[in-house]
Design a protein around this motif. Structure first.
Motif, short mmCIF file in Angstrom:
data_model
loop_
_atom_site.label_atom_id
_atom_site.label_comp_id
_atom_site.label_asym_id
_atom_site.label_seq_id
_atom_site.Cartn_x
_atom_site.Cartn_y
_atom_site.Cartn_z
N GLY A 22 0.82 -1.21 0.00
CA GLY A 22 0.00 0.00 0.00
C GLY A 22 0.85 1.26 0.00
N PRO A 97 -4.51 -6.00 -1.72
CA PRO A 97 -5.96 -6.08 -1.91
C PRO A 97 -6.63 -4.71 -2.03
N SER A 98 -6.23 -3.75 -1.15
CA SER A 98 -6.86 -2.43 -1.18
C SER A 98 -5.92 -1.40 -0.57
N SER A 101 -7.30 0.59 2.35
CA SER A 101 -7.45 -0.07 3.65
C SER A 101 -6.12 -0.25 4.38
#
Length: 471
Positions: A22, A97-98, A101
């Motif tokens: 991220g 994934p995100s 998040s």
């Protein structure tokens, strides 16, 4: 702990990977800074992940891109690219994934780190209690309490004890500087609540971790100074303020604190006030103190271990302590030692260590030797401390109180000199205040100097007159 136990310690590799990926893909500055505030390099379980996070943090703080190419180059320049699994592993991390998040992923990583640290400390506690090392059970329990306090502090701040890389320390220091300039009112340490003394100690004031010693002969105003500083921490700084009084009862302390803050004579609580406004003002101040974070322990003859245990309990419960105030040193019960000065020296060293451990200010009152009264100038020095030569080495700030009127009837009976002999973080010198009805009152430095000079001139005239009458 065995290797098997270490392997079973709590961790979440997927969450660690998601955070790192991220950060490489992130374009939101606020989200990035939130993650950096939550995680430290040793929060990550895998050594390779720590190296990647260090590289990312370095790039972010120098305002460089954090894409796959720049991160791999940063790692390669340190010879760590192969350690983390090469360029391929970095590319794998980018399949997060995100990105939105990643703050939630960071909290998962931090929670696992807290669990690991807690288990490590608990294993250490078990080993300590079971060890046949000659320590008595009280000493072992004190060490156990210290370790439990370290766990709760780590959960709150993410900091651990022991050796830390300079990069981590510098990172914390830079964050402190940023906070100082973004919040000028909280830029320095704590003010003590006595205007002329705070002027003298500016700009750093009294920093967390400092041992502040106030020394004086009887009737000089030690307890009034102690009460003034304690109420200032509780009412103005609004931090947990722990008061240990070995000389007065808890109700007597409160009575004097209320009188001081309300600027009334404490006699009104016995004979009534001449006007209703004085009593109303006193009750209003009592209400403010009741709602503050002030806590009082008037147990007589307490030990250092008692104070440590009570302070650590509050630290675990409230997460912070601003001031620990002890009145006074030689009323404490020392441990057995060859000499009294060694025993009380152990207490002052212990209180200094407690200030550092709990990241708070410790205020200690101490009596001074009567030998100073044999000098022509009776203003105190740290070396005048009674039963302990260790104080001068342990304290960060040493303040001697002096009222010339105690020795010279021609001096102003209200004038108090606060002589800052030792200040490791700033200037030394003399500040002034007044003692009125047993309470500290602020005056300007210029007024204090004027009153001191007037008193000296009166004393000189009286001395000359006495000499002329003799002849």
């Amino acid at each position: 702990m065995t290797d098997n136990v270490i392997a079973l310690l709590p961790h979440n590799i997927e969450a660690e990977q998601a955070v790192l990926g991220g950060l490489m893909l992130n374009t939101d500055e606020d989200r990035c800074q939130t993650v950096l505030s939550i995680l430290k390099p040793d929060t990550f379980h895998l050594r390779g992940h720590r190296a990647i996070y260090l590289a990312l943090r370095g790039l972010i703080k120098t305002h460089q891109p954090t894409d796959l190419i720049t991160v791999s180059h940063a790692l390669e320049s340190k010879g760590e690219l192969d350690l983390i699994g090469g360029f391929g592993y970095l590319a794998q991390l980018c399949q997060v994934p995100s990105v939105a998040s990643m703050v939630n992923y960071a909290r998962i990583v931090r929670d696992k780190a807290v669990q690991r640290y807690t288990l490590e400390k608990l294993y250490s506690c078990i080993e300590l209690v079971n060890a046949n090392n000659g320590q008595d059970i009280e000493s072992k329990l004190s060490s156990v309490q210290q370790m439990i306090t370290a766990v709760t502090d780590h959960a709150r701040t993410g900091r651990k004890g022991g050796l830390r890389p300079a990069s981590d320390v510098i990172g914390d220091w830079v964050d402190d500087i940023d906070r100082r300039f973004s919040d000028p009112d909280g830029a320095a340490g704590f003010t003590l609540g006595i205007e002329d003394l705070d002027r003298l100690m500016a700009p750093k004031q009294t920093l967390r971790g400092a041992l502040v010693v106030v020394g004086a002969r009887p009737k000089m105003g030690k307890t009034s100074t102690y009460n003034k500083i304690a109420t200032h921490f509780a009412l103005n700084h609004r931090v947990p303020t722990l008061v240990f009084s070995l000389e007065m009862t808890d109700r007597a302390i409160i009575e004097r604190m209320v009188a001081q803050e309300a600027k009334v004579n404490s006699e009104i609580f016995y004979v009534g006030a001449k006007n209703d406004s004085d009593m109303a003002r006193a009750m209003a101040k009592a209400g403010e103190l009741a709602e503050s974070n002030l806590m009082i322990d008037s147990t007589p003859g307490v030990t250092l271990a008692h104070i440590e245990a009570e302070c650590r309990k509050v630290k675990r419960q409230r997460g912070d302590i601003g001031l620990v105030a002890v009145d006074y040193l030689t009323l404490m019960k020392p441990e057995a030692a060859e000499r009294r000065d060694i025993a009380y020296g152990d207490i002052t060293t212990g209180l200094k260590n407690l200030a550092k451990e709990l990241n708070c200010v410790v205020l200690l009152l101490t009596q001074l030797n009567r030998k100073l009264e044999e000098r022509a100038d009776k203003r105190p020095h740290p070396s005048d401390s009674k039963d302990s030569g260790q104080i001068e080495q342990d304290c960060d700030v040493w303040i001697g109180l002096y009222r010339d009127a105690i020795y010279n009837k021609n001096s102003d009976p209200t004038l108090m000199e606060m002589i800052l002999r030792l200040n490791r973080e700033g200037a030394s010198g003399t500040a002034y205040s007044k003692m009125v009805d047993g309470s500290i009152r602020d005056i300007t430095h210029e007024e204090g100097e004027r009153l001191a000079q007037t008193g000296q001139e009166r004393t000189n005239r009286y001395s000359k007159k006495s000499l002329s009458e003799e002849f």
